[in-house]
Design a protein around this motif. Sequence first.
Motif, short mmCIF file in Angstrom:
data_model
loop_
_atom_site.label_atom_id
_atom_site.label_comp_id
_atom_site.label_asym_id
_atom_site.label_seq_id
_atom_site.Cartn_x
_atom_site.Cartn_y
_atom_site.Cartn_z
N LYS A 29 0.50 27.86 -0.11
CA LYS A 29 0.32 29.10 0.67
C LYS A 29 -1.14 29.49 0.81
CE LYS A 29 4.70 31.45 0.14
NZ LYS A 29 5.40 32.63 -0.38
N SER A 30 -1.94 29.16 -0.18
CA SER A 30 -3.34 29.56 -0.15
C SER A 30 -4.25 28.49 0.47
CB SER A 30 -3.82 29.87 -1.57
OG SER A 30 -3.74 28.71 -2.37
N TRP A 31 -3.68 27.41 0.94
CA TRP A 31 -4.50 26.37 1.56
C TRP A 31 -5.05 26.86 2.89
CZ3 TRP A 31 -2.09 20.85 0.68
CH2 TRP A 31 -2.00 20.62 -0.68
N PRO A 32 -6.14 26.28 3.35
CA PRO A 32 -6.76 26.73 4.61
C PRO A 32 -5.80 26.66 5.80
CG PRO A 32 -8.18 25.16 3.48
CD PRO A 32 -6.88 25.17 2.74
N LYS A 33 -5.89 27.65 6.66
CA LYS A 33 -5.01 27.71 7.84
C LYS A 33 -5.17 26.49 8.74
CE LYS A 33 -3.13 31.58 6.78
NZ LYS A 33 -1.96 31.46 5.94
N GLU A 34 -6.39 25.94 8.80
CA GLU A 34 -6.60 24.77 9.67
C GLU A 34 -5.85 23.53 9.17
OE1 GLU A 34 -10.36 25.01 7.06
OE2 GLU A 34 -9.20 26.43 8.25
N GLU A 35 -5.35 23.57 7.94
CA GLU A 35 -4.56 22.46 7.39
C GLU A 35 -3.06 22.67 7.56
OE1 GLU A 35 -5.21 19.48 6.25
OE2 GLU A 35 -7.34 19.74 6.55
N LEU A 36 -2.66 23.78 8.17
CA LEU A 36 -1.23 24.09 8.28
C LEU A 36 -0.44 22.96 8.94
CD1 LEU A 36 0.98 26.13 7.71
CD2 LEU A 36 0.48 27.17 9.92
N TYR A 37 -1.02 22.36 9.99
CA TYR A 37 -0.32 21.28 10.69
C TYR A 37 -0.80 19.90 10.26
CZ TYR A 37 1.20 25.22 13.41
OH TYR A 37 1.74 26.42 13.78
N THR A 40 -1.11 20.26 4.72
CA THR A 40 -0.13 21.23 4.21
C THR A 40 1.28 20.85 4.66
OG1 THR A 40 -1.78 22.99 4.26
CG2 THR A 40 0.52 23.67 4.15
N SER A 41 1.42 20.54 5.92
CA SER A 41 2.72 20.15 6.46
C SER A 41 3.23 18.86 5.82
CB SER A 41 2.62 19.99 7.97
OG SER A 41 3.85 19.55 8.51
#
Length: 128
Positions: A29-37, A40-41
Amino acid sequence: MTEKTGSYKDLLVWEQAMDLAVAVYGATKSWPKEELYGLTSQVRRSATSVPANIAEGYGREIRGSYLQFLRIAQGSLKELETQLLIAERIGIAPKATSHVRSPSSAGYSGRGPAVSSYQERPGEIGDW
């Protein structure tokens, strides 16, 4: 072949895999937003693949098929561990995520949760 008893939800290894997936979601959850796709995904998919493959294999009619899905779940654990190591190396995951990364800390043996659970506690998968 005798009929299976119980449900995959009764398997200790499935419960542990579910706990692992939930812990991974919390850790990412705390990982950078730019890694969401990106990473992180991938990490989340690997983590959810473990209990999903255990459940899918349990629903198969042939013991050999079930064992194959357990091996796939074991592979997903190795994939998850590798992705978390990458996340640590590139600095998006702190070393503190090693408790999530290590299957042994969740009660798994080094050979993977599904296969080792089957080999050590054969009655756990049902009466086949």
